[in-house]
Design a protein around this motif. Structure first.
Motif, PDB file in Angstrom:
ATOM      1  N   LEU A 349       0.295  -1.454  -0.301  1.00  0.00           N
ATOM      2  CA  LEU A 349      -0.082  -0.090   0.130  1.00  0.00           C
ATOM      3  C   LEU A 349       0.902   1.594   0.192  1.00  0.00           C
ATOM      4  N   ALA A 350       2.162   1.425   0.732  1.00  0.00           N
ATOM      5  CA  ALA A 350       3.140   2.663   0.429  1.00  0.00           C
ATOM      6  C   ALA A 350       3.497   2.492  -0.825  1.00  0.00           C
ATOM      7  N   ALA A 351       4.077   1.870  -1.175  1.00  0.00           N
ATOM      8  CA  ALA A 351       3.574   1.684  -2.329  1.00  0.00           C
ATOM      9  C   ALA A 351       3.600   2.152  -3.419  1.00  0.00           C
ATOM     10  N   LEU A 352       1.636   1.504  -3.670  1.00  0.00           N
ATOM     11  CA  LEU A 352       1.068   1.892  -4.642  1.00  0.00           C
ATOM     12  C   LEU A 352       0.785   3.356  -4.156  1.00  0.00           C
ATOM     13  N   GLY A 353       0.925   3.983  -3.153  1.00  0.00           N
ATOM     14  CA  GLY A 353       0.680   5.444  -2.862  1.00  0.00           C
ATOM     15  C   GLY A 353       1.444   6.020  -3.304  1.00  0.00           C
ATOM     16  N   GLU A 354       2.932   6.060  -3.260  1.00  0.00           N
ATOM     17  CA  GLU A 354       4.511   6.507  -4.302  1.00  0.00           C
ATOM     18  C   GLU A 354       3.983   6.264  -5.304  1.00  0.00           C
TER      19      GLU A 354
END
Length: 450
Positions: A349-354
């Protein structure tokens, strides 16, 4: 002999001169007795008078043009019943408009001024008008875009109707839920994504996260779906049967009473009041990942999971929607099982938000619109959640120094229950974490080994 009044011209010499004037703008030429005479003419003979002309009074103007003097001119007899109308001289031309008057003012010509040209707008005024136009256009587009985005969200969850809620704390709490809903998926889709089940199968939660934001940044707390918790008393909406409070797995609350009962269960066990709720199913998750062009993930070990269909080597990979869904669902290749899966979900999720906030997406209008429309259409939210809240969620999930990620503290032992093996929560440290969040105080991030 009738003589014409001198005509205005715009040739050489001073502007506003009379045809025949010298280049230096001296006395104009006049026609006297059929001859063109340069210089002043005061009588019938060019040399008859050498005295300067009398002051301009309107009458002498006609005498000079006729080649007469005031001494030799005899006015005609006029009946006393019909007074002689004497035309009053026009006002002198305004300063700077000499070229728009007949004569040069010294010949006694009647002044006639034209309207002054409108002064050009200053650069400052033009810039201010341009800025105002752009602001109006941006506001119009922003308002229209906001209305579209808000209408694209699926709402219907009324958190205000949830009973027995804890008092509000400091900061804002989001409950992010990933369900195993297969709604909108064809048989081919379910086979390709290794989801199994049917399109009309009941929903269950595949992942749950608390997202707290406040003065000390953002804290993401994963709640394993098999966590053994107390489910509050509820009434089944389909049967009307009342069920007393009892111990059960956390994801059972969702399957038994939907989002309202899940919110009540999380609030009752954590003491945190949920301000916003957002849920996404399998199909929506796959669509969002594909819309942003895939998400890059790096693995420290190879993963091959036949149940989820994941087959990745050690190293970095750009996962499309199918690979991403398999990555966040698989747990059998993780040493810590469900806890390992929740850590993978947090990382993804952190990578998707980035990725969603990257120039690669935002600078491409087609890709940005596709990601926004797909994401909005895939989410189910509470009635008080609006597009700006979801933008805040993506910003918070981007990671960085302001994001702390952890799992709810557990004992590490599998718990045998009537509902099967469950995750036993270590409530003493867990309640300390939730109390810190309720007071909006920083919570230390756990080492996830990534």
């Amino acid at each position: 002999m009738t003589h014409r009044r001198p005509r205005r011209f715009r040739g050489g010499g001073k502007r506003g001169g009379v045809r025949g004037a010298s280049a230096q703008g001296t006395e104009p030429s006049r026609v006297v007795s059929g001859r063109i005479v340069d210089g002043p003419v005061y009588g019938a003979d060019a040399g008859a008078h050498t005295a300067p002309p009398p002051p301009y009074d309107g009458l002498h103007d006609g005498l000079y043009d006729a080649g007469l003097s005031a001494d030799t001119f005899v006015p005609p007899a006029v009946s006393p019943a019909v007074p002689l109308a004497v035309r009053e001289p026009a006002a002198p031309a305004p300063s700077g408009d000499v070229g728009d008057a007949i004569g040069d003012g010294r010949s006694g010509g009647y002044g006639r001024s034209e309207r002054r040209p409108r002064p050009p707008r200053s650069r400052g005024r033009k810039f201010a008008l341009l800025v105002l136009t752009l602001v109006v256009a941006l506001v119009t587009v922003s308002v229209s875009g906001y209305v579209w985005a808000d209408s694209a969200l699926t709402k219907g969850i009324d958190l205000g109707a949830v009973k027995d809620r804890p008092a509000p704390g400091k900061g804002t709490n989001y409950l992010i839920v990933g369900s195993d809903s297969r709604e909108g998926m064809s048989a081919q889709d379910r086979e390709a994504l290794h989801t199994g089940g049917s399109a009309d199968a009941g929903r269950r939660t595949d992942s749950m996260m608390l997202l707290h934001t406040g003065a000390h940044g953002t804290t993401m707390v994963s709640l394993p779906r098999d966590s053994w918790m107390t489910v509050p008393a509820y009434v089944r909406t389909d049967t009307g049967v009342h069920h007393p409070a009892r111990k059960h797995k956390l994801n059972a609350a969702f399957s038994l009473g939907g989002a309202p009962l899940l919110v009540r269960t999380v609030e009752a066990n954590t003491g945190l009041r949920i301000d916003h709720y957002a849920e996404i199913g399998f199909s929506g998750f796959v669509g969002i990942v594909n819309a942003v062009g895939g998400v890059r993930m790096c693995l420290d070990h190879a993963v091959r999971d036949p149940k989820s269909g994941l087959d990745l080597t050690e190293g970095c990979h750009t996962l499309d929607g199918r690979g991403a869904l398999a990555f966040v669902r698989q747990r059998h290749q993780e040493k810590e099982g469900d806890l390992g899966r929740t850590r993978n979900q947090q990382r993804f999720l952190a990578a998707l938000g980035e990725k969603a906030a990257s120039p690669e997406v935002l600078s491409n209008p087609r890709k940005a619109f596709s990601a926004a429309s797909t994401g909005l259409g895939a989410l189910t939210v509470d009635n008080d959640t609006h597009p700006q809240d979801l933008v805040s969620v993506f910003r918070m999930m981007r990671g960085g120094a302001g994001l702390a990620r952890l799992n709810i503290p557990v004992t590490g032992r599998g718990l045998s229950t009537p509902a099967g093996s469950a995750v036993e929560v270590d409530w003493k440290p867990a309640r300390k974490v939730f109390e810190q969040l309720r007071k909006d105080r920083p919570v230390p991030e756990e080492d996830d080994g990534s």
